[in-house]
Every structure is written in C-alpha cells, then in structure tokens.
Design a protein around this motif. Structure first.
Motif, PDB file in Angstrom:
ATOM      1  N   LYS A 116      28.395  23.831  43.287  1.00  0.00           N
ATOM      2  CA  LYS A 116      27.869  22.565  42.618  1.00  0.00           C
ATOM      3  C   LYS A 116      28.350  21.212  43.119  1.00  0.00           C
ATOM      4  O   LYS A 116      27.750  20.410  43.617  1.00  0.00           O
ATOM      5  N   GLN A 117      29.841  21.270  43.349  1.00  0.00           N
ATOM      6  CA  GLN A 117      30.494  20.197  44.075  1.00  0.00           C
ATOM      7  C   GLN A 117      30.210  20.173  45.425  1.00  0.00           C
ATOM      8  O   GLN A 117      29.940  18.905  45.820  1.00  0.00           O
ATOM      9  N   SER A 118      30.103  21.189  46.064  1.00  0.00           N
ATOM     10  CA  SER A 118      30.004  21.291  47.458  1.00  0.00           C
ATOM     11  C   SER A 118      28.577  20.749  47.826  1.00  0.00           C
ATOM     12  O   SER A 118      28.237  19.989  48.708  1.00  0.00           O
ATOM     13  N   LEU A 119      27.512  21.237  47.198  1.00  0.00           N
ATOM     14  CA  LEU A 119      26.205  20.587  47.206  1.00  0.00           C
ATOM     15  C   LEU A 119      26.185  19.098  46.822  1.00  0.00           C
ATOM     16  O   LEU A 119      25.376  18.551  47.775  1.00  0.00           O
ATOM     17  N   SER A 120      26.877  18.800  45.909  1.00  0.00           N
ATOM     18  CA  SER A 120      26.824  17.061  45.815  1.00  0.00           C
ATOM     19  C   SER A 120      27.407  16.373  46.869  1.00  0.00           C
ATOM     20  O   SER A 120      26.813  15.297  47.107  1.00  0.00           O
ATOM     21  N   ASN A 121      28.282  16.976  47.663  1.00  0.00           N
ATOM     22  CA  ASN A 121      28.731  16.161  49.108  1.00  0.00           C
ATOM     23  C   ASN A 121      27.567  15.890  49.803  1.00  0.00           C
ATOM     24  O   ASN A 121      27.771  15.078  50.717  1.00  0.00           O
ATOM     25  N   TYR A 122      26.593  16.658  49.747  1.00  0.00           N
ATOM     26  CA  TYR A 122      25.395  16.513  50.603  1.00  0.00           C
ATOM     27  C   TYR A 122      23.961  16.018  49.772  1.00  0.00           C
ATOM     28  O   TYR A 122      23.145  16.055  50.319  1.00  0.00           O
ATOM     29  N   GLY A 123      24.448  15.386  48.617  1.00  0.00           N
ATOM     30  CA  GLY A 123      23.238  14.653  48.029  1.00  0.00           C
ATOM     31  C   GLY A 123      22.355  15.589  47.324  1.00  0.00           C
ATOM     32  O   GLY A 123      21.359  15.349  46.725  1.00  0.00           O
ATOM     33  N   VAL A 124      22.940  17.061  46.976  1.00  0.00           N
ATOM     34  CA  VAL A 124      21.947  17.703  46.124  1.00  0.00           C
ATOM     35  C   VAL A 124      22.506  18.162  44.678  1.00  0.00           C
ATOM     36  O   VAL A 124      23.723  18.469  44.810  1.00  0.00           O
ATOM     37  N   THR A 125      21.755  18.053  43.954  1.00  0.00           N
ATOM     38  CA  THR A 125      22.364  18.355  42.405  1.00  0.00           C
ATOM     39  C   THR A 125      22.081  19.697  42.065  1.00  0.00           C
ATOM     40  O   THR A 125      20.860  20.162  42.039  1.00  0.00           O
ATOM     41  N   LEU A 126      22.962  20.302  41.523  1.00  0.00           N
ATOM     42  CA  LEU A 126      22.776  21.750  41.019  1.00  0.00           C
ATOM     43  C   LEU A 126      22.833  21.710  39.685  1.00  0.00           C
ATOM     44  O   LEU A 126      24.072  21.320  38.944  1.00  0.00           O
ATOM     45  N   ASN A 127      21.642  22.099  38.878  1.00  0.00           N
ATOM     46  CA  ASN A 127      21.508  22.138  37.354  1.00  0.00           C
ATOM     47  C   ASN A 127      21.820  23.532  37.009  1.00  0.00           C
ATOM     48  O   ASN A 127      20.829  24.546  37.693  1.00  0.00           O
TER      49      ASN A 127
ATOM     50  N   CYS B 184      16.054  18.037  55.233  1.00  0.00           N
ATOM     51  CA  CYS B 184      15.695  18.806  53.875  1.00  0.00           C
ATOM     52  C   CYS B 184      15.353  17.576  52.769  1.00  0.00           C
ATOM     53  O   CYS B 184      16.193  16.592  52.886  1.00  0.00           O
ATOM     54  N   ARG B 185      14.476  17.816  51.827  1.00  0.00           N
ATOM     55  CA  ARG B 185      14.182  16.684  51.208  1.00  0.00           C
ATOM     56  C   ARG B 185      14.360  17.062  49.847  1.00  0.00           C
ATOM     57  O   ARG B 185      14.305  16.597  48.879  1.00  0.00           O
ATOM     58  N   VAL B 186      15.122  18.308  49.497  1.00  0.00           N
ATOM     59  CA  VAL B 186      15.575  18.890  48.168  1.00  0.00           C
ATOM     60  C   VAL B 186      16.782  18.199  47.588  1.00  0.00           C
ATOM     61  O   VAL B 186      17.590  17.867  48.366  1.00  0.00           O
ATOM     62  N   LYS B 187      16.598  17.618  46.525  1.00  0.00           N
ATOM     63  CA  LYS B 187      17.572  16.872  45.918  1.00  0.00           C
ATOM     64  C   LYS B 187      18.263  17.532  44.660  1.00  0.00           C
ATOM     65  O   LYS B 187      19.395  17.233  44.186  1.00  0.00           O
ATOM     66  N   THR B 188      17.514  18.335  43.808  1.00  0.00           N
ATOM     67  CA  THR B 188      17.795  18.958  42.854  1.00  0.00           C
ATOM     68  C   THR B 188      17.371  20.364  42.652  1.00  0.00           C
ATOM     69  O   THR B 188      16.292  20.850  43.155  1.00  0.00           O
ATOM     70  N   ILE B 189      18.368  21.395  42.641  1.00  0.00           N
ATOM     71  CA  ILE B 189      18.103  22.738  42.150  1.00  0.00           C
ATOM     72  C   ILE B 189      18.469  22.887  40.706  1.00  0.00           C
ATOM     73  O   ILE B 189      19.489  22.442  40.235  1.00  0.00           O
ATOM     74  N   HIS B 190      17.670  24.016  40.153  1.00  0.00           N
ATOM     75  CA  HIS B 190      17.806  24.431  38.762  1.00  0.00           C
ATOM     76  C   HIS B 190      18.119  25.961  38.998  1.00  0.00           C
ATOM     77  O   HIS B 190      17.184  26.697  39.453  1.00  0.00           O
ATOM     78  N   LEU B 191      19.254  26.421  38.653  1.00  0.00           N
ATOM     79  CA  LEU B 191      19.791  27.679  38.654  1.00  0.00           C
ATOM     80  C   LEU B 191      19.762  28.148  37.164  1.00  0.00           C
ATOM     81  O   LEU B 191      20.436  27.669  36.239  1.00  0.00           O
ATOM     82  N   LEU B 192      18.941  29.473  36.885  1.00  0.00           N
ATOM     83  CA  LEU B 192      18.938  29.916  35.772  1.00  0.00           C
ATOM     84  C   LEU B 192      19.372  31.531  35.919  1.00  0.00           C
ATOM     85  O   LEU B 192      18.890  32.035  36.694  1.00  0.00           O
ATOM     86  N   THR B 193      20.609  31.751  35.238  1.00  0.00           N
ATOM     87  CA  THR B 193      21.277  32.919  35.381  1.00  0.00           C
ATOM     88  C   THR B 193      21.909  33.514  34.191  1.00  0.00           C
ATOM     89  O   THR B 193      21.818  32.841  32.998  1.00  0.00           O
TER      90      THR B 193
END
Length: 110
Positions: free
Chosen positions: A35-46, A7-16
């Motif tokens: 958010k914390q769990s994703l950061s352990n895999y190098g993915v940023t959740l905004n 996977c090349r996804v590094k950032t996710i923007h969640l609008l809810t």
C-alpha cells in the motif's frame, strides 16, 4: 505492472481473506508495505477482508476486476539470491492458477 507504463489507475480495491495459521501480522505488514509503495506512485490501495470468500479479487476504479485463484502469491520462489528472476518477477516461474478478468458492465450484481 501498474507503475511501469502509462497508467490511469488511481485506486485499487483488494478484497481478501485473513491469512490462516498465525501469519496475520506478516500478512498485514506485507499488505501495508504494498500500500505504501503504491502510494509513492499515486495509486491508492484499499484493502477489505472477508471470511466467506476463497478467491481473491482486485477491483479497479475503471470497472475492471481480476480474480486470482491462489491469491497474490502465484510466483515460485527463486532457487537463490543469484538465480535469474530473483529481482525480476517477469523471469520467475509461476504456480499453476487461474486468473479471471472481468469488466463490471459484463457482470450481474447479486
């Protein structure tokens, strides 16, 4: 899905929207845990909140956008701790919903 395969996804923007009926702190705790769990895999959740939307959307920094009609809780609860699908969401039944997948190059900005 993002962390199981290449996977090349590094950032996710969640609008809810905020959870109605007093569940806001539970919602915030759950989103912070994701958010914390994703950061352990190098993915940023905004995460951003809107009071005017109904559908939720997930935007990836590569231009893909996913809109989920019922939000992120589309899996049905398992019958018990020893039911098939308790630990593997791939084996869980889902609630009826719609999932729309778009790429921003095919959408108009309004």
């Amino acid at each position: 899905m993002l962390v199981k395969g290449p996977c090349r996804v590094k950032t996710i923007h969640l609008l809810t929207s905020y959870d109605e009926g007093g569940g806001r702190s539970q919602q915030m705790n759950a989103l912070e845990e994701i958010k914390q769990s994703l950061s352990n895999y190098g993915v940023t959740l905004n995460i951003d909140f809107s009071s005017s939307i109904h559908d939720r959307e997930i935007r990836f920094n590569n231009g893909w956008m996913i809109k989920i009609g019922r939000g992120l809780d589309y899996f049905k609860k398992p019958q018990g701790r020893f039911s098939i699908g308790y630990c593997d969401f791939d084996l869980r039944p889902c609630h009826e919903t719609t999932v729309d997948v778009f790429h921003t190059k095919h959408t108009k900005k309004m």
